[in-house]
Design a protein around this motif. Sequence first.
Motif, PDB file in Angstrom:
ATOM      1  N   LYS A 146      17.188  43.278  44.482  1.00  9.88           N
ATOM      2  CA  LYS A 146      18.259  44.264  44.461  1.00  9.88           C
ATOM      3  C   LYS A 146      19.085  44.185  45.744  1.00  9.88           C
ATOM      4  CE  LYS A 146      17.880  46.995  40.709  1.00  9.88           C
ATOM      5  NZ  LYS A 146      19.025  47.449  39.874  1.00  9.88           N
ATOM      6  N   SER A 147      20.354  44.521  45.621  1.00 10.45           N
ATOM      7  CA  SER A 147      21.235  44.557  46.792  1.00 10.45           C
ATOM      8  C   SER A 147      22.313  45.603  46.580  1.00 10.45           C
ATOM      9  CB  SER A 147      21.870  43.180  47.015  1.00 10.45           C
ATOM     10  OG  SER A 147      22.752  43.213  48.120  1.00 10.45           O
ATOM     11  N   ASP A 148      22.578  46.379  47.607  1.00  9.76           N
ATOM     12  CA  ASP A 148      23.626  47.397  47.565  1.00  9.76           C
ATOM     13  C   ASP A 148      24.766  46.943  48.477  1.00  9.76           C
ATOM     14  OD1 ASP A 148      25.161  49.674  47.336  1.00  9.76           O
ATOM     15  OD2 ASP A 148      23.984  50.803  48.813  1.00  9.76           O
ATOM     16  N   VAL A 149      25.698  46.195  47.913  1.00  8.07           N
ATOM     17  CA  VAL A 149      26.775  45.584  48.695  1.00  8.07           C
ATOM     18  C   VAL A 149      28.117  45.924  48.071  1.00  8.07           C
ATOM     19  CG1 VAL A 149      27.802  43.395  49.426  1.00  8.07           C
ATOM     20  CG2 VAL A 149      25.331  43.691  49.526  1.00  8.07           C
ATOM     21  N   ARG A 150      29.074  46.259  48.914  1.00 14.03           N
ATOM     22  CA  ARG A 150      30.453  46.475  48.481  1.00 14.03           C
ATOM     23  C   ARG A 150      31.195  45.140  48.590  1.00 14.03           C
ATOM     24  NH1 ARG A 150      34.323  50.587  49.458  1.00 14.03           N
ATOM     25  NH2 ARG A 150      36.259  50.126  48.360  1.00 14.03           N
ATOM     26  N   VAL A 151      31.830  44.717  47.507  1.00 12.84           N
ATOM     27  CA  VAL A 151      32.519  43.426  47.498  1.00 12.84           C
ATOM     28  C   VAL A 151      34.033  43.642  47.518  1.00 12.84           C
ATOM     29  CG1 VAL A 151      33.022  41.346  46.165  1.00 12.84           C
ATOM     30  CG2 VAL A 151      30.675  42.180  46.341  1.00 12.84           C
ATOM     31  N   VAL A 152      34.668  42.994  48.485  1.00 12.37           N
ATOM     32  CA  VAL A 152      36.126  42.926  48.542  1.00 12.37           C
ATOM     33  C   VAL A 152      36.482  41.449  48.442  1.00 12.37           C
ATOM     34  CG1 VAL A 152      38.198  43.411  49.869  1.00 12.37           C
ATOM     35  CG2 VAL A 152      36.246  44.971  50.000  1.00 12.37           C
ATOM     36  N   ALA A 153      37.262  41.088  47.440  1.00 10.33           N
ATOM     37  CA  ALA A 153      37.619  39.681  47.214  1.00 10.33           C
ATOM     38  C   ALA A 153      39.099  39.456  47.491  1.00 10.33           C
ATOM     39  CB  ALA A 153      37.279  39.266  45.781  1.00 10.33           C
ATOM     40  N   ALA A 154      39.446  38.222  47.794  1.00  7.58           N
ATOM     41  CA  ALA A 154      40.847  37.869  48.048  1.00  7.58           C
ATOM     42  C   ALA A 154      41.106  36.471  47.509  1.00  7.58           C
ATOM     43  CB  ALA A 154      41.168  37.931  49.538  1.00  7.58           C
ATOM     44  N   THR A 155      42.331  36.240  47.084  1.00  7.11           N
ATOM     45  CA  THR A 155      42.716  34.921  46.593  1.00  7.11           C
ATOM     46  C   THR A 155      44.217  34.740  46.681  1.00  7.11           C
ATOM     47  OG1 THR A 155      42.614  33.410  44.702  1.00  7.11           O
ATOM     48  CG2 THR A 155      42.925  35.723  44.200  1.00  7.11           C
ATOM     49  N   ASN A 156      44.633  33.477  46.848  1.00 10.10           N
ATOM     50  CA  ASN A 156      46.060  33.168  46.784  1.00 10.10           C
ATOM     51  C   ASN A 156      46.400  32.475  45.468  1.00 10.10           C
ATOM     52  OD1 ASN A 156      44.879  30.696  47.154  1.00 10.10           O
ATOM     53  ND2 ASN A 156      46.008  30.147  49.000  1.00 10.10           N
ATOM     54  N   LEU A 157      45.419  32.386  44.569  1.00  9.36           N
ATOM     55  CA  LEU A 157      45.639  31.780  43.258  1.00  9.36           C
ATOM     56  C   LEU A 157      46.069  32.822  42.242  1.00  9.36           C
ATOM     57  CD1 LEU A 157      42.491  29.460  43.017  1.00  9.36           C
ATOM     58  CD2 LEU A 157      44.786  28.846  43.783  1.00  9.36           C
ATOM     59  N   ASP A 158      46.708  32.345  41.184  1.00  4.56           N
ATOM     60  CA  ASP A 158      47.042  33.201  40.047  1.00  4.56           C
ATOM     61  C   ASP A 158      45.819  33.235  39.137  1.00  4.56           C
ATOM     62  OD1 ASP A 158      47.979  34.487  37.827  1.00  4.56           O
ATOM     63  OD2 ASP A 158      49.753  33.223  37.545  1.00  4.56           O
ATOM     64  N   LEU A 159      44.990  34.273  39.286  1.00  8.61           N
ATOM     65  CA  LEU A 159      43.737  34.329  38.537  1.00  8.61           C
ATOM     66  C   LEU A 159      43.967  34.505  37.041  1.00  8.61           C
ATOM     67  CD1 LEU A 159      41.227  36.320  40.775  1.00  8.61           C
ATOM     68  CD2 LEU A 159      41.541  33.860  40.514  1.00  8.61           C
ATOM     69  N   VAL A 160      45.064  35.165  36.659  1.00  4.60           N
ATOM     70  CA  VAL A 160      45.366  35.311  35.223  1.00  4.60           C
ATOM     71  C   VAL A 160      45.570  33.930  34.608  1.00  4.60           C
ATOM     72  CG1 VAL A 160      46.997  36.212  33.539  1.00  4.60           C
ATOM     73  CG2 VAL A 160      46.361  37.604  35.513  1.00  4.60           C
ATOM     74  N   ASN A 161      46.291  33.068  35.309  1.00  7.00           N
ATOM     75  CA  ASN A 161      46.506  31.702  34.850  1.00  7.00           C
ATOM     76  C   ASN A 161      45.194  30.921  34.838  1.00  7.00           C
ATOM     77  OD1 ASN A 161      48.072  29.418  34.047  1.00  7.00           O
ATOM     78  ND2 ASN A 161      48.043  28.696  36.158  1.00  7.00           N
ATOM     79  N   ALA A 162      44.357  31.163  35.871  1.00  3.48           N
ATOM     80  CA  ALA A 162      43.059  30.479  35.943  1.00  3.48           C
ATOM     81  C   ALA A 162      42.155  30.897  34.787  1.00  3.48           C
ATOM     82  CB  ALA A 162      42.386  30.781  37.275  1.00  3.48           C
ATOM     83  N   VAL A 163      42.229  32.177  34.397  1.00  2.71           N
ATOM     84  CA  VAL A 163      41.449  32.668  33.255  1.00  2.71           C
ATOM     85  C   VAL A 163      41.913  31.972  31.976  1.00  2.71           C
ATOM     86  CG1 VAL A 163      41.007  34.670  31.789  1.00  2.71           C
ATOM     87  CG2 VAL A 163      40.844  34.894  34.274  1.00  2.71           C
ATOM     88  N   GLU A 164      43.223  31.858  31.798  1.00  2.00           N
ATOM     89  CA  GLU A 164      43.775  31.217  30.601  1.00  2.00           C
ATOM     90  C   GLU A 164      43.358  29.756  30.502  1.00  2.00           C
ATOM     91  OE1 GLU A 164      47.942  31.806  30.955  1.00  2.00           O
ATOM     92  OE2 GLU A 164      47.888  33.919  30.308  1.00  2.00           O
ATOM     93  N   LYS A 165      43.197  29.095  31.652  1.00  2.00           N
ATOM     94  CA  LYS A 165      42.810  27.688  31.664  1.00  2.00           C
ATOM     95  C   LYS A 165      41.301  27.503  31.634  1.00  2.00           C
ATOM     96  CE  LYS A 165      46.918  25.963  34.075  1.00  2.00           C
ATOM     97  NZ  LYS A 165      47.410  25.252  35.287  1.00  2.00           N
TER      98      LYS A 165
END
Length: 408
Positions: A146-165
């Motif tokens: 188990k782990s109690d961690v807060r995740v903050v993510a960052a990206t310069n990619l278009d994740l919507v496009n990455a999901v579609e691909k």
Amino acid sequence: MAKQSIQQIKQRFEIIGTSPELDRAIDIALQVAPTDLSVLITGESGVGKENFPQIVHQFSKRKHGPYFAINCGSIPEGTIDSELFGHEKGSFTGATGTRKGYFEVADGGTLFLDEVGELPLSTQARLLRVLESGEFIKVGSSKVEKSDVRVVAATNLDLVNAVEKGKFREDLYFRLNTVPIRIPPLRNRRDDIPLLFRKFAADCAEKYMMPQINLSEDAIELLKSYRWPGNVRQLKNITEQISIIEKERIITSEILQNYLPDHEVGMLPVSLSKIHESEHKSFANEREILYQVLFDMKKDISDLKQVVNSILEDSGTHSSTIIPSDHTRVAVPVKYEHFTDNFAISKTEGHDIQEATEYEESSLSISEVEKDMIAKALERHNGKRKLAAKDLGISERTLYRKIKEYDL
């Protein structure tokens, strides 16, 4: 959040600018900080995304817990699972001992996953599980931890496009994107550009103990009109370059222009004329290759005829009684050395477009092509048969016979 509070945040985290979009991003970070919701920070490379996870962490209930920033794009695919979730001794080659991953050592704190779009799909599945249930399994282990961690993510990619691909999991995207924070590019913060330049110039002057550079009015306008594809990072680099290299402390537009690249990756299209030249070259080369194939084919046929003729001569049989004159007809370019003359260039209004017409073809027999090539070879070498034979790739004896056959 009051304007005064946002200004205090800017001073604390050294965020320069008065852009409404920037203020909005800070405001969202402050509002989401007290919760445990996942945050996804998006924006182009160099806009300063790394400041916002720290804002979220410092104004959350986890501020006294650990904070780790992990660049997911810099960790090899084969070791990313071990880095994030840990591994057991002997789980893979080189695993000489048990190792804790970031999700274990950051328990009770915050993890900043930069370039999260670079994670491999297998790691994305593991990350989704720990985000949804707080559970993870070390590499080479079967024990659920188990782990109690807060995740903050960052990206310069278009994740919507990455999901579609199919390069990024849709369920993970929605899980990370609970609260989105969009950092505006520098070109959308024109009025902030001189402020940032002044800050970077002052920092550089203090660090290297030199007089600070300043911009003239025309230089300020040029600075604001530039596109800044590298955003704040690029502006800082150029400011430091000018500070160190230039002797003049008042920077004019003429001086500044020398440091603003004319061609940036992803900024300007390739010159159309260069594209056309490249296409023209490859187009011509294809025809050269085609002609070379035909030439080699003719040589193969010629060599085969020589072998058969030699066999027949040894047996005392005249070749003409068995092999008739070769009048096989093939389509070949009339003049190899004049290919470039067969390309027509037409210019339409406002465009420089090259259109290649069909190159001239003529049905010639192999014998006629062979005769023409022998004649040209002899002409090139001023009638010297030895050199002509070497050029054609045949023996002198064969060349003599061909000269007699074609009456050359």
